[in-house]
Design a protein around this motif. Structure first.
Motif, PDB file in Angstrom:
ATOM      1  N   UNK A 174      16.031  19.150  50.062  1.00  0.00           N
ATOM      2  CA  UNK A 174      16.637  20.012  51.061  1.00  0.00           C
ATOM      3  C   UNK A 174      16.030  21.393  50.937  1.00  0.00           C
ATOM      4  N   UNK A 175      15.394  21.894  52.006  1.00  0.00           N
ATOM      5  CA  UNK A 175      14.745  23.198  51.904  1.00  0.00           C
ATOM      6  C   UNK A 175      15.725  24.265  51.442  1.00  0.00           C
ATOM      7  N   UNK A 176      15.258  25.086  50.528  1.00  0.00           N
ATOM      8  CA  UNK A 176      16.088  26.207  50.080  1.00  0.00           C
ATOM      9  C   UNK A 176      17.017  25.847  48.946  1.00  0.00           C
ATOM     10  N   UNK A 177      17.317  24.543  48.795  1.00  0.00           N
ATOM     11  CA  UNK A 177      18.283  24.167  47.771  1.00  0.00           C
ATOM     12  C   UNK A 177      17.649  24.175  46.381  1.00  0.00           C
ATOM     13  N   UNK A 178      16.447  23.649  46.323  1.00  0.00           N
ATOM     14  CA  UNK A 178      15.802  23.573  45.016  1.00  0.00           C
ATOM     15  C   UNK A 178      14.685  24.611  44.889  1.00  0.00           C
ATOM     16  N   UNK A 179      14.712  25.627  45.730  1.00  0.00           N
ATOM     17  CA  UNK A 179      13.706  26.677  45.657  1.00  0.00           C
ATOM     18  C   UNK A 179      12.404  26.251  46.287  1.00  0.00           C
ATOM     19  N   UNK A 180      11.418  27.142  46.337  1.00  0.00           N
ATOM     20  CA  UNK A 180      10.127  26.815  46.939  1.00  0.00           C
ATOM     21  C   UNK A 180       9.389  25.785  46.083  1.00  0.00           C
ATOM     22  N   UNK A 181       8.525  25.031  46.718  1.00  0.00           N
ATOM     23  CA  UNK A 181       7.819  23.966  46.008  1.00  0.00           C
ATOM     24  C   UNK A 181       6.331  24.035  46.303  1.00  0.00           C
ATOM     25  N   UNK A 182       5.556  23.537  45.357  1.00  0.00           N
ATOM     26  CA  UNK A 182       4.123  23.338  45.597  1.00  0.00           C
ATOM     27  C   UNK A 182       3.990  22.018  46.358  1.00  0.00           C
ATOM     28  N   UNK A 183       3.519  22.087  47.608  1.00  0.00           N
ATOM     29  CA  UNK A 183       3.511  20.903  48.463  1.00  0.00           C
ATOM     30  C   UNK A 183       2.082  20.623  48.944  1.00  0.00           C
ATOM     31  N   UNK A 184       1.347  19.791  48.231  1.00  0.00           N
ATOM     32  CA  UNK A 184      -0.012  19.459  48.683  1.00  0.00           C
ATOM     33  C   UNK A 184       0.052  18.628  49.961  1.00  0.00           C
ATOM     34  N   UNK A 185      -0.847  18.909  50.905  1.00  0.00           N
ATOM     35  CA  UNK A 185      -0.815  18.199  52.183  1.00  0.00           C
ATOM     36  C   UNK A 185      -1.763  17.019  52.213  1.00  0.00           C
ATOM     37  N   UNK A 186      -3.050  17.284  52.306  1.00  0.00           N
ATOM     38  CA  UNK A 186      -4.041  16.207  52.455  1.00  0.00           C
ATOM     39  C   UNK A 186      -4.850  16.059  51.164  1.00  0.00           C
ATOM     40  N   UNK A 187      -5.012  14.839  50.743  1.00  0.00           N
ATOM     41  CA  UNK A 187      -5.850  14.544  49.579  1.00  0.00           C
ATOM     42  C   UNK A 187      -7.141  13.934  50.106  1.00  0.00           C
TER      43      UNK A 187
END
Lengths: 635, 277
Positions: free
Chosen positions: B199-212
């Motif tokens: 849930x956005x905002x609940x667990x803080x910002x995240x490192x989110x890789x998009x394309x591998x």
């Protein structure tokens, strides 16, 4: 119901300057009222199911329940216009889903009309508007929420039928029935297939398009608005690319940067289409949903009518103009098309009953979500909320699939329960419907009846058929013609182009037709077909009768004008069994299909009518009724 | 390339973690540092004397326009000279801009994984796609790969082969917050791709890789994960929603913050660095 006569002209007003309204702080001295409009809620069906509709039953037991006299004719745009203005059709001037242009006898949309920009500048293939076009409501009279607004009473009016474009006011309002799709019609779906056995190209309110799947790819061309920025008014389009899997029953669809993967039998969420009108300058946003009906052996894809995007509306669908965006931001995208239940594709056999039910439940689910949002923020004044599901599902289910219809009734019963829960002691709650329902077993070809009775003539007696718009009618020998679902017009001298019925003959001809209509018997079993014939001069108090038919045909339960009649066809048979999916209706004699009125307190009036609801709403806030209103308070 | 990408992500990750409690502030620090870096590079790579001169010329021509309003010939000549001076100014800016372009582009694509993408929302569907490596066989279609999702992520459709584009797509739906790996098995090879849901905002910002991706060149622009080792797969991508960075009560795309703050820092500090912009 969707009349095939679309309002394509409405799209000329895509450059319309949206009228905005600012909000001002108001209050209603603590008085609150919630009015739920449940289209087509039928008293007979209710009475048979009180035990499983606990909230409606609670209202009946602790408050009151009456049958509500509907309008002549008992059609939704007519009836809700009466609720909106407190006037009968002779006052507000809406007499049917469709009116006719006396000069051409062609059908015209009864609820709104559009006009293109008056001044334009042509540059090559493009036309630059130098002034705004406009869309105006055809309904006459002030709405009850405008009157409340004058007295500083806030109101939220969501999806009131025949309120497109929405009446200008301070209230938050969202237009309902009558709001067109992006093509400017009441809703045109597209069905794509590569099945060679499907030979149709058009069906009422829909198109069937043959596509070619090549190398696992098919381009599905989605039509948007007619491009008013082009001289040729060419339809703006976008290409939805379908990629059916070679063996699996699933496909991917690409539209611009959006992608959706569906299994066979699944509906997509909303996709946004950007129709380019003027390169780099102007585009129009629309939204639609896809249903992947089949992948193998033939691709079959249903694409919903392209709805006006509430987040970026090209047409005026709310007051203030930003209100639809506010709803969209809070709730996500939603159907904006006036009547979104896909009855047309079901009627055409392109969707099954179960597929129709899934789609119509999505609309109900959207509607309930919006209702809860509005209910949660309601704190003062009036909340009016309209549900279409009770009507549109009844058309397809009433009398044959009662359990399915009951599910819809139970869902709106839940909404009534939530409204009662929210209502404080001083909150008046009304639940009303505009008409009831009856089976539609026999389709009456009224123009054929006029032909056989000698009131209508063809250029050649053998030229009967389903061709619309009176294709072979000899107007020099025709005294009367039928158009719409209850209307019958005399071919009057000086009014109709080439009319032959003089003013002195008018009453005599009308009287003769009425007498013969009342004697009209079903050739199959001898049952009486017509129970009432209404004349506008005596049926209405209002005198705004310019667009009114010369008489209204009130059919007995089980009978209704055929679809062909509504658009001016003269088939060879007098009557047909109704074998389509549209199995129930209400366009009959008004006393055959009353609506309902429930209140959370006792009513004084024994036989309330629709116009009384308007006066009741005003009266609850201490506002006197205006001139032309014919009702009285029910309390 | 993988080592460089990993090292840069590690450095940025340290700042990201340090400001996890206020990601907007962390982005502001990075942006301000980038602004200072821009000034330094500009100072070292631009011809400051010529820039000073051309700016004086521009000012002179503007003055000319104001003074000689009643002299059409002078006005016309001044406008031509103004245009020429502006073009010369832009030419002088070109060299430092080109030198700064590549490193800043690399920085931006790295930052996008930290600030540009939000984790998948629990309950919301999204699409996973992969590009197949190699050439297509005429008349045939590729075998369907197998997607294995970590617990908490439902794979809702079979693999849909997009034959003409040599791609395969699935629809997935996170049913719980997840930080795990998708595994795609294709013709005996396995490719792993990280997936982030919550849930956005609940667990803080995240490192989110998009394309591998597989190729070296693609890895420059999609640096968030180690390259795909097998030639059977060119890329794997999860469609994540865009994120917004909230700071000082304002929610904006991270790039707006980055450009605004780095420019502001450069403008405020240009005198200290003795730089003419």
């Amino acid at each position: 119901m969707r009349a095939a006569c679309g309002v394509r002209g409405l799209l000329a007003a895509l450059a319309l300057v949206l009228a905005g309204c600012s909000h001002r702080a108001t209050h209603a001295a603590g008085k609150k009222m919630i009015v739920l409009g449940l289209d087509g809620l039928d008293p007979l069906f209710l009475e048979a199911h009180w035990d499983v509709l606990p909230n409606l039953n609670r209202m009946r037991q602790t408050g009151d329940f009456k049958r509500l006299t509907t309008t002549v004719p008992p059609q939704s745009p007519v009836a809700w216009s009466t609720v909106t203005t407190g006037m009968d059709p002779g006052g507000h001037g809406v007499f049917d889903f469709v009116h006719r242009d006396p000069a051409t006898r062609a059908p015209v949309f009864s609820m709104a009309e559009s006009s293109p920009p008056k001044h334009t500048l042509g540059i090559g293939p493009y036309v630059i508007p130098l002034s705004s076009g406009s869309v105006t409501s055809s309904r006459v009279g002030r709405t009850f929420w405008q009157i409340l607004d004058d007295h500083g009473i806030p109101s939220n009016v969501i999806r009131m039928p025949a309120n497109f474009p929405p009446a200008e006011c301070e209230a938050d309002s969202l237009s309902g029935m009558g709001t067109p799709d992006m093509m400017g019609t009441t809703g045109t779906f597209t069905f794509f297939t590569d099945d060679p056995a499907e030979r149709r190209t058009t069906v009422p309110a829909g198109k069937i398009v043959q596509v070619t799947v090549s190398n696992g790819r098919a381009a599905l061309r989605i039509e948007g608005p007619p491009n008013g920025f082009r001289r040729d008014n060419a339809t703006a389009t976008v290409d939805l690319i379908a990629h059916p899997d070679p063996t699996e029953a699933a496909a991917r669809f690409d539209l611009g940067g959006q992608q959706v993967v569906l299994r066979q039998g699944e509906w997509s969420e909303w996709l946004r289409a950007d129709f380019r009108l003027l390169p780099l300058v102007k585009s129009a946003a629309g939204i639609f949903r896809i249903y992947l009906q089949q992948v193998h052996p033939h691709l079959r894809v249903y694409v919903s009518p392209v709805n006006v995007d509430p987040a970026s509306p090209e047409l005026p669908i709310s007051t203030p103009a930003s209100f639809s965006r506010q709803l969209s931001d809070s709730l996500g995208l939603f159907y904006t098309q006036g009547i979104a239940e896909e009855t047309s594709a079901y009627r055409a056999g392109l969707l099954s009953k179960d597929e129709f039910l899934v789609q119509s439940h999505k609309i109900l689910s959207d509607s309930l979500r919006m209702f809860r949002y509005e209910l949660a923020r309601f704190s003062d004044g009036l909340l009016f909320y309209y549900f279409s599901s009770t009507d549109q599902n009844a058309h397809m289910l009433w009398g044959k699939y009662d359990n399915d219809l009951l599910e819809v009734y139970r869902a709106v019963d839940g909404a009534v329960g939530e409204a009662l829960e929210k209502a404080a002691k001083d909150t008046t709650v009304l639940v009303l419907s505009d008409h009831g329902f009856a089976r539609f077993d026999r389709a009456v070809h009224l123009n054929t009846w006029l032909l056989r009775e000698g009131f209508l003539a063809l250029d050649d007696p053998g030229n009967t058929g389903d061709q619309e718009l009176f294709a072979h009618v000899d107007w020099s020998r025709t005294q009367a013609y039928a158009m719409g679902l209850n209307g019958l017009y005399l071919n009057r001298m000086g009014r109709e182009n080439g009319g032959i019925v003089s003013d002195s003959e008018r009453q005599q001809v009308a009287g003769m037709i009425a007498r013969k209509l009342l004697e009209f018997r079903d050739p199959r079993d001898g049952h009486s077909v017509v129970g009432k014939v209404y004349f506008p001069e005596t049926a209405f108090q209002g005198r705004n009768l310019k667009a009114a038919p010369d008489m209204f045909v009130g059919y007995h339960r089980g009978y209704r004008a055929s679809w062909q009649t509504a658009l001016g066809a003269v088939p060879s048979t007098l009557m047909d069994d109704n074998t389509q999916g549209w199995i129930a209706d209400h366009c009959m004699a008004s006393d055959e299909v009353p609506g309902v009125l429930l209140a959370n307190r006792k009513m004084r009036l024994e036989n309330p009518q629709l116009a009384d609801v308007t006066v009741t709403i005003l009266s609850e806030f201490g506002v006197p009724k205006e001139r032309g209103m014919i009702g009285q308070t029910v309390f | 390339m993988d080592t460089f990408n990993a090292a840069l992500d590690f450095l940025l990750g340290l700042i990201f973690q340090a400001f996890r409690w206020a990601p907007g502030l962390g982005l502001a620090v990075i942006s301000a540092a980038a602004g200072v870096g821009m000034l330094w590079v500009f100072q070292k790579t631009s011809n400051q004397a010529k820039i000073r001169a051309v700016k004086r010329l521009v000012q002179a021509h503007l003055l000319e326009l104001r003074i000689y309003q009643d002299e059409p010939a002078v006005m016309w000549r001044a406008q031509k000279s103004l245009l020429a001076s502006n073009l010369r100014y832009m030419g002088l800016m070109l060299q430092p801009a080109l030198i700064m372009g590549l490193p800043f582009a690399i920085l931006l694509v790295h930052l996008d994984a930290f600030y540009g993408r939000a984790p998948l929302a629990v309950g919301a569907e999204t699409i996973v796609s992969m590009g197949l490596g190699g050439a297509s066989e005429p008349g045939g279609h590729p075998a369907a790969p197998l997607l294995e999702a970590p617990p908490g992520v439902a794979v809702e459709t079979p693999a849909v082969r997009v034959v003409d584009e040599r791609q395969v797509s699935w629809r997935i739906r996170p049913q719980a917050p997840v930080s795990g790996l998708l595994r795609i098995r294709v013709e005996g090879a396995t490719v792993e791709k990280s997936i982030e849901a919550g849930t956005p905002g609940q667990s803080g910002p995240r490192f989110v890789p998009g394309r591998k991706v597989r190729s070296l060149w693609d890895a420059v622009w999609h640096p968030d994960e180690a390259r795909i080792p097998t030639p059977k797969v060119d890329w794997v991508e999860i469609r994540y929603p865009d994120a917004r960075v909230q700071w000082l009560g304002i929610r904006l795309h991270w790039l707006v913050w980055f450009i605004g703050i780095s420019m502001l820092a450069a403008l405020l500090l240009k005198k200290r660095f003795h730089v003419v912009l």
